[in-house]
Design a protein around this motif. Structure first.
Motif, mmCIF file in Angstrom:
data_model
loop_
_atom_site.group_PDB
_atom_site.id
_atom_site.type_symbol
_atom_site.label_atom_id
_atom_site.label_comp_id
_atom_site.label_asym_id
_atom_site.label_seq_id
_atom_site.Cartn_x
_atom_site.Cartn_y
_atom_site.Cartn_z
ATOM 1 N N ARG A 101 1.983 -33.388 9.984
ATOM 2 C CA ARG A 101 3.415 -33.113 10.013
ATOM 3 C C ARG A 101 4.123 -34.187 10.824
ATOM 4 O O ARG A 101 3.727 -34.482 11.945
ATOM 5 N N LEU A 102 5.181 -34.758 10.232
ATOM 6 C CA LEU A 102 5.997 -35.765 10.904
ATOM 7 C C LEU A 102 7.456 -35.339 10.870
ATOM 8 O O LEU A 102 7.946 -34.850 9.847
ATOM 9 N N HIS A 103 8.133 -35.541 11.985
ATOM 10 C CA HIS A 103 9.528 -35.148 12.116
ATOM 11 C C HIS A 103 10.423 -36.384 12.039
ATOM 12 O O HIS A 103 10.229 -37.348 12.784
ATOM 13 N N ALA A 104 11.411 -36.351 11.171
ATOM 14 C CA ALA A 104 12.403 -37.420 11.047
ATOM 15 C C ALA A 104 13.678 -36.987 11.758
ATOM 16 O O ALA A 104 14.367 -36.070 11.296
ATOM 17 N N MET A 105 13.998 -37.624 12.872
ATOM 18 C CA MET A 105 15.217 -37.291 13.605
ATOM 19 C C MET A 105 16.434 -37.827 12.859
ATOM 20 O O MET A 105 16.440 -38.962 12.364
ATOM 21 N N ALA A 106 17.479 -37.015 12.790
ATOM 22 C CA ALA A 106 18.645 -37.333 11.976
ATOM 23 C C ALA A 106 19.525 -38.406 12.589
ATOM 24 O O ALA A 106 20.088 -39.241 11.886
ATOM 25 N N GLY A 107 19.692 -38.374 13.923
ATOM 26 C CA GLY A 107 20.560 -39.336 14.581
ATOM 27 C C GLY A 107 21.892 -38.742 15.000
ATOM 28 O O GLY A 107 22.260 -37.624 14.618
ATOM 29 N N LEU A 108 22.613 -39.509 15.802
ATOM 30 C CA LEU A 108 23.911 -39.098 16.327
ATOM 31 C C LEU A 108 25.031 -39.597 15.421
ATOM 32 O O LEU A 108 25.006 -40.739 14.954
ATOM 33 N N VAL A 109 26.024 -38.748 15.213
ATOM 34 C CA VAL A 109 27.176 -39.103 14.384
ATOM 35 C C VAL A 109 28.295 -39.588 15.303
ATOM 36 O O VAL A 109 28.761 -38.835 16.170
ATOM 37 N N PRO A 110 28.750 -40.832 15.158
ATOM 38 C CA PRO A 110 29.833 -41.330 16.018
ATOM 39 C C PRO A 110 31.123 -40.542 15.824
ATOM 40 O O PRO A 110 31.386 -39.998 14.738
ATOM 41 N N THR A 139 3.426 -33.322 5.506
ATOM 42 C CA THR A 139 4.703 -32.620 5.410
ATOM 43 C C THR A 139 5.752 -33.327 6.269
ATOM 44 O O THR A 139 5.479 -33.698 7.409
ATOM 45 N N LEU A 140 6.938 -33.498 5.725
ATOM 46 C CA LEU A 140 8.075 -34.059 6.453
ATOM 47 C C LEU A 140 8.907 -32.918 7.013
ATOM 48 O O LEU A 140 9.166 -31.925 6.324
ATOM 49 N N LEU A 141 9.336 -33.067 8.258
ATOM 50 C CA LEU A 141 10.130 -32.032 8.916
ATOM 51 C C LEU A 141 11.475 -32.564 9.363
ATOM 52 O O LEU A 141 11.605 -33.738 9.741
ATOM 53 N N ILE A 142 12.475 -31.689 9.346
ATOM 54 C CA ILE A 142 13.765 -31.947 9.989
ATOM 55 C C ILE A 142 14.026 -30.789 10.946
ATOM 56 O O ILE A 142 13.596 -29.662 10.700
ATOM 57 N N GLU A 143 14.724 -31.087 12.045
ATOM 58 C CA GLU A 143 14.922 -30.066 13.076
ATOM 59 C C GLU A 143 16.375 -30.016 13.538
ATOM 60 O O GLU A 143 16.913 -31.021 14.000
ATOM 61 N N PRO A 144 16.996 -28.851 13.459
ATOM 62 C CA PRO A 144 18.312 -28.679 14.074
ATOM 63 C C PRO A 144 18.176 -28.671 15.601
ATOM 64 O O PRO A 144 17.283 -28.011 16.144
ATOM 65 N N ILE A 145 19.048 -29.402 16.290
ATOM 66 C CA ILE A 145 19.023 -29.504 17.750
ATOM 67 C C ILE A 145 20.384 -29.080 18.293
ATOM 68 O O ILE A 145 21.422 -29.497 17.772
ATOM 69 N N TYR A 153 24.505 -34.763 17.692
ATOM 70 C CA TYR A 153 23.383 -34.829 16.758
ATOM 71 C C TYR A 153 23.817 -34.281 15.407
ATOM 72 O O TYR A 153 24.519 -33.261 15.326
ATOM 73 N N PHE A 154 23.395 -34.948 14.339
ATOM 74 C CA PHE A 154 23.899 -34.604 13.005
ATOM 75 C C PHE A 154 23.586 -33.174 12.591
ATOM 76 O O PHE A 154 24.395 -32.514 11.955
ATOM 77 N N LEU A 155 22.424 -32.685 12.957
ATOM 78 C CA LEU A 155 21.935 -31.406 12.436
ATOM 79 C C LEU A 155 21.796 -30.399 13.572
ATOM 80 O O LEU A 155 21.046 -30.642 14.516
ATOM 81 N N SER A 156 22.519 -29.276 13.479
ATOM 82 C CA SER A 156 22.472 -28.314 14.585
ATOM 83 C C SER A 156 22.108 -26.897 14.175
ATOM 84 O O SER A 156 21.737 -26.096 15.037
ATOM 85 N N SER A 157 22.200 -26.544 12.911
ATOM 86 C CA SER A 157 21.941 -25.152 12.525
ATOM 87 C C SER A 157 20.814 -25.049 11.508
ATOM 88 O O SER A 157 20.615 -25.933 10.671
ATOM 89 N N LEU A 173 9.067 -31.226 2.085
ATOM 90 C CA LEU A 173 10.088 -31.250 3.141
ATOM 91 C C LEU A 173 10.312 -29.825 3.623
ATOM 92 O O LEU A 173 10.630 -28.927 2.830
ATOM 93 N N GLN A 174 10.122 -29.608 4.926
ATOM 94 C CA GLN A 174 10.354 -28.293 5.511
ATOM 95 C C GLN A 174 11.156 -28.435 6.812
ATOM 96 O O GLN A 174 11.439 -29.541 7.259
ATOM 97 N N VAL A 175 11.500 -27.291 7.370
ATOM 98 C CA VAL A 175 12.357 -27.267 8.553
ATOM 99 C C VAL A 175 11.546 -26.868 9.779
ATOM 100 O O VAL A 175 10.723 -25.945 9.720
ATOM 101 N N GLN A 176 11.790 -27.564 10.851
ATOM 102 C CA GLN A 176 11.168 -27.270 12.140
ATOM 103 C C GLN A 176 12.056 -26.255 12.864
ATOM 104 O O GLN A 176 13.219 -26.538 13.164
#
Length: 261
Positions: A101-110, A139-145, A153-157, A173-176
């Motif tokens: 499992r690897l997590h791809a961080m979305a990044g900050l939105v200016p 498996t690829l993961l994305i995580e709301p922070i 951070y782009f993804l929060s929910s 692709l799954q969610v952390q």
């Protein structure tokens, strides 16, 4: 009872990173996770895992320039080539470590940026990464922070993360689900877990609001652990918390759970 993985970025900080693997194994963990392995050669990290009989549950893809405040590249327009290079680098480590499992961080939105453009880039990058990882059974993961810990951070929910998962449309692709972040942003943890369970690929825990051990704070983890068992969760539960003191001194919560099984 769920299986727990020690987060070596936050836990066992009493010793240098290479020594945390042995400390985690001695404390009873069978798996570990960490934010990034890139300060060490893949064969070194693999050796620390092997010597201590540990599984690597998860790590993050390269996040850009972490020291300068970057928190991921996946949703950043104009950084697509760098993101793809990060996918290749992460895959090199994952293959050496046996990571699934690897997590791809979305990044900050200016401030003032067009959010829809970031969403389009995020979806495109995730589709590319998921297909690259699928060839290796990963498996690829994305995580709301939560925005309190990571403003901008782009993804929060969880709801948005699962909507993006569906838009990408790749089966690996799954969610952390970090209960700490989810409680701060949304609450209603049990119902959210039930609703989205089919798309959850990894779980993490920490006490709320201080992010210490899960035996203090406003979240009833004993209930959530039983619910994970009821739903048939078979993955690792990452302990991504900041110990109140020495890591070993705060592991009574896990010993108590083990005593009941």
């Amino acid at each position: 009872m769920p299986k727990f993985a020690a987060n070596l970025t936050m836990m066992f900080n009493e010793v240098p990173f290479p020594q945390r693997f042995a400390a985690a194994a001695k404390a009873g963990f069978q798996a570990v996770e960490f934010l990034f392995p890139y300060d060490h050669a893949p064969h070194e990290v693999a050796r620390w895992l092997d010597e201590n009989g540990l599984t690597n549950a998860l790590f993050n893809m390269p996040p850009g320039d972490w020291a300068k405040g970057e928190r991921g590249l996946a949703s950043l327009p104009g950084r697509e080539a760098e993101f793809r290079a990060g996918v290749a680098r992460a895959l090199e480590y994952a293959q050496a470590l046996g990571t699934k499992r690897l997590h791809a961080m979305a990044g900050l939105v200016p401030a003032g940026a067009e959010r829809e453009r970031h969403r389009e880039v995020f979806i495109g990058n995730l589709r590319y990464a998921a297909r690259e990882l699928a060839a290796h059974g990963i498996t690829l993961l994305i995580e709301p922070i939560n925005p309190r810990d990571m403003p901008g951070y782009f993804l929060s929910s969880q709801a948005e993360a699962h909507a993006i998962r569906e838009a990408v449309g790749e089966p690996n692709l799954q969610v952390q689900l970090d209960f700490y972040h989810a409680q701060i942003v949304e609450g209603d943890l049990a119902m959210g877990l039930r609703k989205h369970f089919a798309g959850v690929g990894h779980v993490q825990i920490a006490g709320v609001p201080e992010r210490h051990e899960p035996d203090e704070g406003e979240v009833n983890y004993a209930y959530l652990f039983r619910l994970l068992d009821e739903l048939g969760y078979e993955g690792w539960v990452g302990c991504e918390y900041r110990p109140r003191g020495r890591t070993e001194d705060g592991l009574g919560w896990m010993a108590a759970l083990n005593a009941r099984t």
